[in-house]
Design a protein around this motif. Structure first.
Motif, PDB file in Angstrom:
ATOM      1  N   HIS A   2       0.835  -1.192   0.000  1.00 58.60           N
ATOM      2  CA  HIS A   2       0.000   0.000   0.000  1.00 58.60           C
ATOM      3  C   HIS A   2       0.880   1.257   0.000  1.00 58.60           C
ATOM      4  O   HIS A   2       2.083   1.193   0.270  1.00 58.60           O
ATOM      5  CB  HIS A   2      -0.947  -0.014   1.201  1.00 58.60           C
ATOM      6  CG  HIS A   2      -2.085  -0.986   1.043  1.00 58.60           C
ATOM      7  ND1 HIS A   2      -1.868  -2.327   0.912  1.00 58.60           N
ATOM      8  CD2 HIS A   2      -3.411  -0.799   0.981  1.00 58.60           C
ATOM      9  CE1 HIS A   2      -3.054  -2.938   0.776  1.00 58.60           C
ATOM     10  NE2 HIS A   2      -4.006  -2.023   0.822  1.00 58.60           N
ATOM     11  N   CYS A   3       0.258   2.403  -0.274  1.00 60.68           N
ATOM     12  CA  CYS A   3       1.016   3.650  -0.419  1.00 60.68           C
ATOM     13  C   CYS A   3       1.820   4.008   0.827  1.00 60.68           C
ATOM     14  O   CYS A   3       2.857   4.666   0.730  1.00 60.68           O
ATOM     15  CB  CYS A   3       0.082   4.788  -0.792  1.00 60.68           C
ATOM     16  SG  CYS A   3      -0.740   4.575  -2.382  1.00 60.68           S
ATOM     17  N   CYS A  23      -7.239   4.680   1.200  1.00 60.68           N
ATOM     18  CA  CYS A  23      -6.965   3.821   0.048  1.00 60.68           C
ATOM     19  C   CYS A  23      -8.121   3.861  -0.947  1.00 60.68           C
ATOM     20  O   CYS A  23      -9.288   3.708  -0.588  1.00 60.68           O
ATOM     21  CB  CYS A  23      -6.744   2.387   0.518  1.00 60.68           C
ATOM     22  SG  CYS A  23      -6.500   1.228  -0.841  1.00 60.68           S
ATOM     23  N   THR A  24      -7.759   4.063  -2.216  1.00 58.80           N
ATOM     24  CA  THR A  24      -8.747   4.049  -3.294  1.00 58.80           C
ATOM     25  C   THR A  24      -8.497   2.866  -4.232  1.00 58.80           C
ATOM     26  O   THR A  24      -8.909   2.893  -5.390  1.00 58.80           O
ATOM     27  CB  THR A  24      -8.697   5.367  -4.095  1.00 58.80           C
ATOM     28  OG1 THR A  24      -7.353   5.553  -4.556  1.00 58.80           O
ATOM     29  CG2 THR A  24      -9.131   6.551  -3.246  1.00 58.80           C
ATOM     30  N   SER A  25      -7.761   1.897  -3.733  1.00 59.63           N
ATOM     31  CA  SER A  25      -7.468   0.656  -4.477  1.00 59.63           C
ATOM     32  C   SER A  25      -6.640   0.892  -5.735  1.00 59.63           C
ATOM     33  O   SER A  25      -6.743   0.133  -6.696  1.00 59.63           O
ATOM     34  CB  SER A  25      -8.766  -0.084  -4.833  1.00 59.63           C
ATOM     35  OG  SER A  25      -9.472  -0.400  -3.672  1.00 59.63           O
ATOM     36  N   GLN A  26      -5.804   1.917  -5.702  1.00 58.90           N
ATOM     37  CA  GLN A  26      -4.942   2.199  -6.853  1.00 58.90           C
ATOM     38  C   GLN A  26      -3.472   1.883  -6.584  1.00 58.90           C
ATOM     39  O   GLN A  26      -2.626   2.058  -7.462  1.00 58.90           O
ATOM     40  CB  GLN A  26      -5.079   3.685  -7.251  1.00 58.90           C
ATOM     41  CG  GLN A  26      -6.486   4.063  -7.651  1.00 58.90           C
ATOM     42  CD  GLN A  26      -6.980   3.219  -8.808  1.00 58.90           C
ATOM     43  OE1 GLN A  26      -6.413   3.239  -9.904  1.00 58.90           O
ATOM     44  NE2 GLN A  26      -8.027   2.428  -8.569  1.00 58.90           N
ATOM     45  N   HIS A  27      -3.150   1.423  -5.379  1.00 55.44           N
ATOM     46  CA  HIS A  27      -1.746   1.216  -5.007  1.00 55.44           C
ATOM     47  C   HIS A  27      -1.054   0.167  -5.856  1.00 55.44           C
ATOM     48  O   HIS A  27       0.165   0.168  -5.974  1.00 55.44           O
ATOM     49  CB  HIS A  27      -1.637   0.853  -3.519  1.00 55.44           C
ATOM     50  CG  HIS A  27      -2.569  -0.233  -3.106  1.00 55.44           C
ATOM     51  ND1 HIS A  27      -3.851   0.023  -2.648  1.00 55.44           N
ATOM     52  CD2 HIS A  27      -2.426  -1.578  -3.133  1.00 55.44           C
ATOM     53  CE1 HIS A  27      -4.456  -1.127  -2.373  1.00 55.44           C
ATOM     54  NE2 HIS A  27      -3.615  -2.112  -2.676  1.00 55.44           N
ATOM     55  N   THR A  40      -0.658   7.250  -4.736  1.00 49.45           N
ATOM     56  CA  THR A  40      -1.770   7.931  -5.387  1.00 49.45           C
ATOM     57  C   THR A  40      -1.823   9.383  -4.927  1.00 49.45           C
ATOM     58  O   THR A  40      -1.746   9.665  -3.732  1.00 49.45           O
ATOM     59  CB  THR A  40      -3.095   7.229  -5.029  1.00 49.45           C
ATOM     60  OG1 THR A  40      -3.110   5.958  -5.656  1.00 49.45           O
ATOM     61  CG2 THR A  40      -4.297   8.038  -5.483  1.00 49.45           C
TER      62      THR A  40
HETATM   63  S1  FES Z   1      -3.042   2.515  -0.300  1.00 52.22           S
HETATM   64 FE1  FES Z   1      -2.996   4.226  -1.646  1.00 52.22          FE
HETATM   65  S2  FES Z   1      -4.407   3.675  -3.187  1.00 52.22           S
HETATM   66 FE2  FES Z   1      -4.460   2.000  -1.837  1.00 52.22          FE
END
Ligand code: FES
Length: 115
Positions: free
Chosen positions: A20-21, A53-57, A66
């Motif tokens: 994740h980010c 989190c937008t599910s882009q990681h 993101t």
């Molecule tokens: S943790 Fe950043 S988009 Fe999922």
């Protein structure tokens, strides 16, 4: 230039999976934006905040996260980027100051096309 220019949302969401980010470029990205906005004299004109989190990681390499930028023009809407701290100056200069999307960093899976 109007008093308020834009809003930058940075994802630094942590997760134990390391994908994740928060385990990639997110934490450094937020610091880089805050430092660069001071350097550009925009600290009072651009807000930087976190976003969940937008599910882009999965699109982000180890240095990236993101980033979503609103402003400085209405027609830019919310522009979604996959970016690293090395890209912060370009996002500030091109997007927030000159009002031009940084095409090479756009997350094309999430971006809204206004054309
Ligand atoms: S943790 Fe950043 S988009 Fe999922």
């Amino acid at each position: 230039m109007p008093d308020y220019v834009g809003h930058v949302l940075v994802c630094a969401t942590p997760n134990e999976d390391g994908n994740h980010c928060g385990s990639k470029g997110g934490p450094e990205m937020r610091q880089s934006f805050n430092r660069a906005l001071v350097d550009h004299g925009l600290l009072e004109k651009v807000t930087v905040s976190g976003v969940g989190c937008t599910s882009q990681h999965g699109l982000c390499d180890q240095s990236q996260c993101t980033v979503i930028v609103y402003g400085p023009k209405r027609e830019l809407g919310g522009t979604w980027y996959v970016a690293s701290p090395d890209d912060v100056d370009e996002i500030i200069t091109e997007h927030l100051i000159n009002g031009r999307v940084v095409d090479r960093l756009v997350n094309k899976e999430k971006n809204v096309d206004f054309e």
